[in-house]
Every structure is written in C-alpha cells, then in structure tokens.
Design an enzyme around this catalytic site. Sequence first.
Site, PDB file in Angstrom:
ATOM      1  N   GLU A  67      25.938  -2.362   3.644  1.00 25.76           N
ATOM      2  CA  GLU A  67      26.233  -0.924   3.593  1.00 25.76           C
ATOM      3  C   GLU A  67      27.447  -0.788   2.910  1.00 25.76           C
ATOM      4  O   GLU A  67      28.699  -0.476   3.405  1.00 25.76           O
ATOM      5  CB  GLU A  67      26.580  -0.396   5.033  1.00 25.76           C
ATOM      6  CG  GLU A  67      25.150  -0.268   5.581  1.00 25.76           C
ATOM      7  CD  GLU A  67      25.301  -0.079   7.436  1.00 25.76           C
ATOM      8  OE1 GLU A  67      24.490   0.773   7.733  1.00 25.76           O
ATOM      9  OE2 GLU A  67      26.325  -0.442   7.969  1.00 25.76           O
ATOM     10  N   GLU A 119      17.215  -3.789   9.008  1.00 27.83           N
ATOM     11  CA  GLU A 119      17.379  -3.523  10.413  1.00 27.83           C
ATOM     12  C   GLU A 119      16.164  -2.501  10.473  1.00 27.83           C
ATOM     13  O   GLU A 119      16.023  -1.551   9.792  1.00 27.83           O
ATOM     14  CB  GLU A 119      18.740  -2.714  10.200  1.00 27.83           C
ATOM     15  CG  GLU A 119      19.924  -3.430  10.362  1.00 27.83           C
ATOM     16  CD  GLU A 119      21.414  -2.646  10.443  1.00 27.83           C
ATOM     17  OE1 GLU A 119      21.264  -1.799  10.546  1.00 27.83           O
ATOM     18  OE2 GLU A 119      22.240  -3.363   9.687  1.00 27.83           O
TER      19      GLU A 119
END
Length: 987
Positions: free
Chosen positions: A440, A510
């Site tokens: 991220e 994820e």
Amino acid sequence: MTDPLPALRPWSAPEITSWGRLPMNAVDRRAGAHSLDGDWRFQLLSAPDAPVGGAWSTTVVPGVWTMQDTDDPLRSTVDLPQYLNIRMPYTEFPPLSPVDDNPTGVYEREIDIPADWTARRIVLQVGAAESVLLVHVDGRPVGISKDSHLAADFDLSDAVRPGGRHTLRLTVVKWSDASHIEDQDHWWHGGITRSVLLYATDPLHLADVTVRASRDGALVVDCRVRDAGGALPEGWYVSGELDGLALTQDTEFDRANAEDERVSVFLGEARLRARVPEVRAWTAETPELYGLTVRLHRADGSVADTSRHRVGFRDVEIVGRDLLVNGERIYIRGVNRHDFHPLTGRTVSYDDMRADLVLLKRFGFNAIRTAHYPGDPTLYDLADELGFYVVDEADIESHDHAHEIADDPRYLNAFVDRVSRMVLRDKNHPSVIIWSLGNESDYGANHDAAAGWVRRHDATRPLQYEGAAKRGWADPDLASDIACPMYAPLEDCVAHALSGEQTKPLIQCEYSHAMGNSNGTLADHWAAIEATPGLQGGFIWEFWDHGILQSVNDGRPVGRGGAGLYDNGVAAPGYRWAYGGDFGEKDHDGAFIADGVVFPDRTPKPVMYEHRELAAPVRLELFRHEGLVVSNHQHFRGLEWLAGAWELALADGRTLTAPAELPSLLPGETAMVPLPLALPEDGGEAWLTLRVTIAEDLAWAPRGTEVCAPQVLLREAEVAVSAVSAEEPPVSGGGVEVDEEGLLVHPLLTAAPTLSLWRAPTDNDELGGMALRWRTWGLDSLVRKVVSVRRDGDSVTVLAQYAGTTGVVRHEQVFTPVEGGVRIDELAELPEEFDDVARVGTVFETVAGLDRVQWFGQGPWESYPDRSGGAPVGHHALPVDELFTPYLRPQESGGRHGVRRFTLSGPGTTGLTVTPDEPRQVSVTRYRAEDLTACAHHDELVPRAGCVVHLDAAHRGLGTASCGPDTFPSYLVAPGVHRWSWSLRTL
C-alpha cells in the site's frame, strides 16, 4: 572525535538510511554469539534532542517501551500503544516528524569483551529497533540504522578492547522520516524489538553465502570473502559438505575471476558445486532439508570461518499464468501474519513463532505473507522446517502519503535499501518463494528501482507488488510478476481468468477480511478457485486479533506479567482486550485492529475450522448411493501419513462408528471404496463423516490430531420435517394460553416468541453500512402492535404489526397444541423498502437453569449461512456459555446453521425441545441483541440468567464488508413473505 549525529539529525533525513552499518548478508551468526538480552538501564525522553538525565529505570530487551513499565514514576514521558490503519499519528508531512513530541528511548548497559577475542573482528547486532537506531560505545558514535524490522550490524573492533568493560548506549527515536514508510496497519510501538547480540569473527571471514539448490539435485554455493584489514591474504580457499557429501570447487568460476587478478583479489569470490543423487525435494508438504557447512580456510588449511545452512532443493517458476513449485501448479492457502503478542507487542519469542506456525499447519494453511515487513530470522527457519511457502515482504508502507513518496527521490535509497537487505538476508531459505516490494505505497520509480535490483540479484524467484499489479493484472511492463490484488470481487477474478487475456498467476495478497464475525463466502471463493484455471488462491487478512491485554482498573497494558490472565479467547475478570482508542489516544481506528482468524491468545476462531475443511488433503464424494469416491487433494505426497475413522450420524440420535483404511493414492488420484456401514432401514437423514487424523507424530502435531472431517449425505429424510410438523394432529382440549397482547404464556419462557429482524451488528455490518441502514429503518426498535387474537378450537391465531421508522411488517403466529407442547406456524411479510435485513425469525427467552444444549445439525463450531463448511452435521452438545463466540467487540455470534432440532436442559430442571420445520439458523446465548450492541468490550457484558434463543427463517450472510466484498446476493434476506414453523415441547 566529534559526534556528528546532532548536526545530521538523521531522524529527519530520508537520504540517510545508515552510517557505519555493515552490509546485510546470509551468514547466520547467532550460534556462538553472546546475548545482550535482559535488563538494561533505560530513560524515555520526550524528544531525541532532550538531555539524558541522571535517573535511570530498568527495562527488558527485547521489548517495546509502550508495553513495559508504563507506570514507572522514573519516566518523564508516557508513551502508550496507538492504533491507526492509514493515517499517520502526527500531522507533519514527509519527511518531517514531530520535533518536541517524539519519544526517544535511551538504553545503556556495560558489555564485557572476552579476553580471547584479541585480534578478532568484534560485531554488535541489534535485531530490530523502531524506528531510528543510534549506537554509541563509551560516548563515541559507532553507527546509525533505519528499517525497524531488519537487523543492523556494527563493527566495534576500533571502539572496544578484548578483556575490557565498555558502556554501550543504544538510542531509539520513535518518529522519523522512516516512519512515513512504516505506516503499516498495526499498533505503533517504540523500542528494541528483537534480540541484541555480540559476536566475533576472524579478520578473514565469510561476508556472504548464496545457496541455490534445484529440484534435480544441483547445488551451487557462492561465497564472498572479506578481510578486516582490506586486501585478502593469499592462498585462502573455501570448502563445503552437504550431509557428508563433499562439494567441489568450480574451477571455471575461478578461472573467470583470475583473468584479472587484481579484481579477483578484491572480489574475494568462490563457487562450490555438488549434485545430490536421488535428492529429496523440498515443498511445503514435504519440507526435506539437508545440512550444509561452508568453511573458509587460510593458506595453511586452518579454518578461519564457518557458516551453516539448512538447504531445501526446490524450483519456483511462472509458466504462462501458473505459479509452479517443482514443476507442479500449487494452491496458495495463505494468511497474512504480523509480529504480535498481547503481552509484549511487537516482540515475539521462538516459542510464540513456532506456536503460530504449528497452529496454521494444523488448520490447513500452507503459506504466509510477512505483512508488512520481514520477520525475525527464526520465522524462516521454522517455515523451512515445518513447511510453508513464504511471500517475504519488504518494510515499506507509505499508506498516508503513498502517492507523494513513490516517486520522491529522497526516498529512493530507502526503498532499494530495504528491499535489497531483505533479499540478502533471506535468499537461502527454501520457504521463501516470492519477494514482495512492500504494501500500500502506490507505485512509482522507487519501486521500479528496487525491483530492478532484485531481478538482477536473484532470478530464481518471482516478484510481486499489489500497487503495481492493480495498474493492470495482465500488464507485462509492471514490476509485479503476479496479479496480486486486494479484496477483488470473486466475479472479477473469474472473469479475468476466463477472458483469454490473463498473463500472470492471480493470487490475492489479501482477501476474506477476518474482522469480528466474518469470512463469509470463503467456501464460495475456494469452489471458484479450484474450478477455474488461472486462479491459485490467496492470503486471508490476517492471522491475529491484535488485542492488547489491558487492566480495566488503570487502563495500562499488562505487559509480560499477564501470562495466565486469559483463556479460550477471553480475558480474566478485571482485564480486557484493548483495541484502538482504549489507551486514551484521540486519533485511532477502533477495532479494525481485531481482524484475525485467531483471538489475541491464539485461540482459533470458528472460521479456522471451515478453512481446515476447504484445505482438506482428503475429499469424499458419494457415488450413486453405491459407494464412495475418496480423493487425494495434495500436490506432492500420498495418504500414508494419515489415518481415518468412519462416523455415521442418524436422525434418531444414534452415531455409529467403524475403522477406515485409507486407499493408497498419489497426489490427485481418486479411488472407489464401499460404504463402510449399512444404513438402518428406519428412514431419516444419515450423514457419513470420515475423521482424518495424523498416523504418526509429526513436528507440528502429535499422532491422532484431526486434520479434516469430510462428510457426505447418504440419505435425506424420507418425509420433510415441515410436512410432519404441519400434519401433526393437534391435541384435543390441550389449549394454548396467550395473554391480552397475543403473546404465548409458557412456564419455561420468560419472554414469549416474537418477531426479530435485527442482530447485534457485526463489524462487517457496521463498516459496510448495513447497520446504519437498519437503524434508519428502525429495525433495532420495532414497535409491536397486536391487531387481532382469534381462537379456532384449540388453536390461536395472532396477527400483529411491527412498525419501524419506515415500513411496517405484518406478522402472523398460529399456536396449535400438540403432544407435549405447542406448534407455532409463522408468517412475516416484509415491505419492499426492507430489501436487505439481518434476519427474519423468532426470538424468545427461557427461565434460568437451562444450561446445556444438545442439537442435531451443523456443529459443534459456530456457523452461518455463508460460513458453514467447517461444521459437519451430527449430534452435538455444549454448555450454553460455550456456544457464544467472544469477538473482541461484542456483536452477533454463537449461531449454528442447519439445526434440525435442539434441546435445552439442566440438572433437576424441566427442559424443552425445539424442532423447526426444516434446518434453520439457531442461536442460544445469554445475551439479547441490545445487550451486545450497547457494549464495546466483553468486560461490560452482564449475562442473563436464562437463555436468549433465536430461530431464524432466514439469516443474512456475514460477508467481509469491513474491508472487501459483502456477502453474495444469494445470502441476502429479501422482502416479501417468509414462512416457518416450529414446535416447542417440554421434556
């Protein structure tokens, strides 16, 4: 020597990643090192420029100061854990950090240098420090390091003397320019989080060892040699052996280097080779390891240095759109794992790490993503030994300022430094099959630079990065070799795999966010993955609920002294699991830190049992009522390590058993076996379960540990339960008593059966917006108004309306006396505006004393419509208090799906049995929905003496909407007419 550190202010200079720090390498120096763990003198300053005072407290290394002795009166600064997911804990933009409010820990102790280390190279290793480390010896600056999750080594040879005693000071600055790229979804801590070591080597030493071992038995070992004096002495050489097999010198490599003697001497490189006959390949299923010893010799043959490694022979490659291990397409059944412990924060011991991996292994996981930084070296040793595929992730996350930092040249060195050091340290572990550039942090030139370094240094593994992959799952020009999205809708993944445009393996880094009562549709995901070429699995977010054990009395972390103050996921009275906001922090992200498949004490959540069945090595199918098909769903081994037993659950309450002999099957093979037990001829449902256990003791589980329990329905009920209920003759003259509001009066009930459309919102309900919508509709406070009460013989029909803020629900109950009790036929008509409610069903409450539940249905674990695969149908019994699942924030929990009947009983008390018309969702707990909704922690809950019982005609799926897709439309509760029936009988 003048101390340059105050002038440099390295905590505010992203260009400075280290000073005086030795290069990272894969030579393990833990064996024979002197541990400096234990008590250190300690001061916690308000800022790195604050003066060190004269009063010292004591702290334990390794450890975080946010979890140790936080009430120590000698500390002038108080710094407690803080949780934020994306936002930084301060307002300064990168690369700046707070000037006056920047907790800084000063650690001091004396170190005694062994006298026999004369003429040796003396090195200090600090396993990890968060986030800037400054090292001094006797007041003299030795070095600087950033990167909170990798070790920093410093040569102390010029700063200490053998036989002498010296003062070692380690200063750790919490906030820095580095904090902006360590913005992971975790608690913010500060301190020295991994072990501190002191070791010595010969001046002539192994500077690095690179091992490449292929599945065909080919072994190549590259050695890099250095000398503390600079130029290497003449005549040195290296030797090696692998479990007694001598390695040979690669003369071609030597000749190539010898073409320029000057360069050869400077490089100090040597290569060893071997070929292992009949090699035993390493995989996560078969973690075969060989012992390698590499020795560096002086010209006279004496040994100057030694490095030991455990080698696994395996290949990793991408062919087309498939990730292959040893030529086989594998499924990645992974989980994201942070370093965490509820008493020590970021500091995790060997025993803790082993317990993590053992538990994951027992529940069918085969892969770990080191979210979002490299783990302790021991983690990789254990992954090699126990068998896990590892995505090794660099310590880079700039979530709050991702776009700015991705292309900021001031951070270029930090990106390359962190990625390269991870690769240099972990490259020899067979468990590491993929490198990750971080998490991220958007995507920019800094990522491409780091990716370029990895591709040049290690071509044996693919590289992934979600920030690059999301720019285009099939784009070949991006830094990621794998399409690794986060929480991508399943339909998008399937569509991509069927599009004809897929060029890379699709493995979600994820998916299935495990916050609270969650992980709905996990079975649907795996059904699609196994049915769709191009999909290979993913990593559940995440392993732990990061609840910190907190004293309710003073609000402080309990720390290392809290062992024994929790059990089965529940904190002891006077304590609780703290999450964001519980330590007085103004900025926080609440319970979003509690999103694991295990509770803070490592107790498995119910989803673990579903995952275990989805990952089952043995599968079972029914073949035309003639027999069974047993299949081996492993990639690399047979079933010889497993044993089995048959279990037949019958609707009449009996459970029959028989031994099972598993067929000899290679990976992917199937075999027909006869039915092990004859079915009784008296009809009724019959469910056959194969209890599969470990046949012999393994490193991760003892003999007899259950690994899966596949089940098939051998026979459905001859006559539907609903028809039996509807046609059951009423008892003449029995009568049914209702009060003036049309509510059933029953001696075992303290609250009559009424309509329920509300559940205590799950975390997914709250963060996904459903709970707000339900509250807007008024489903949490429906007002019941009786319309009519009509008697027809012995039956009573009650019409009522349940009014919300918007919309009115028509509800009808027909009470009919039957043998031993009463049958209730119900109808609820939901208006069109109620297009997605939590449940439609009945709720009632019982008298005290009914403390045990027996049921025929799915269990014994909690299950819901979209998360029921881990709960086989059978006969189960538990105390009422054990049915409830203590998710960190109280919410809907404790449900059981597919219940055919259940009985509540207690010693010396009349009990009751409930039989629904068809398998229904049922929960029996001590709490009303409003009890759970009103509390933020379990220590606030007050259990009721009786039982609160829900029997649902329809119950909404759980989904994962707190971070990811909601449940599928097929698991939503629609408006319109819902009908259900059930009987209530006394025992």
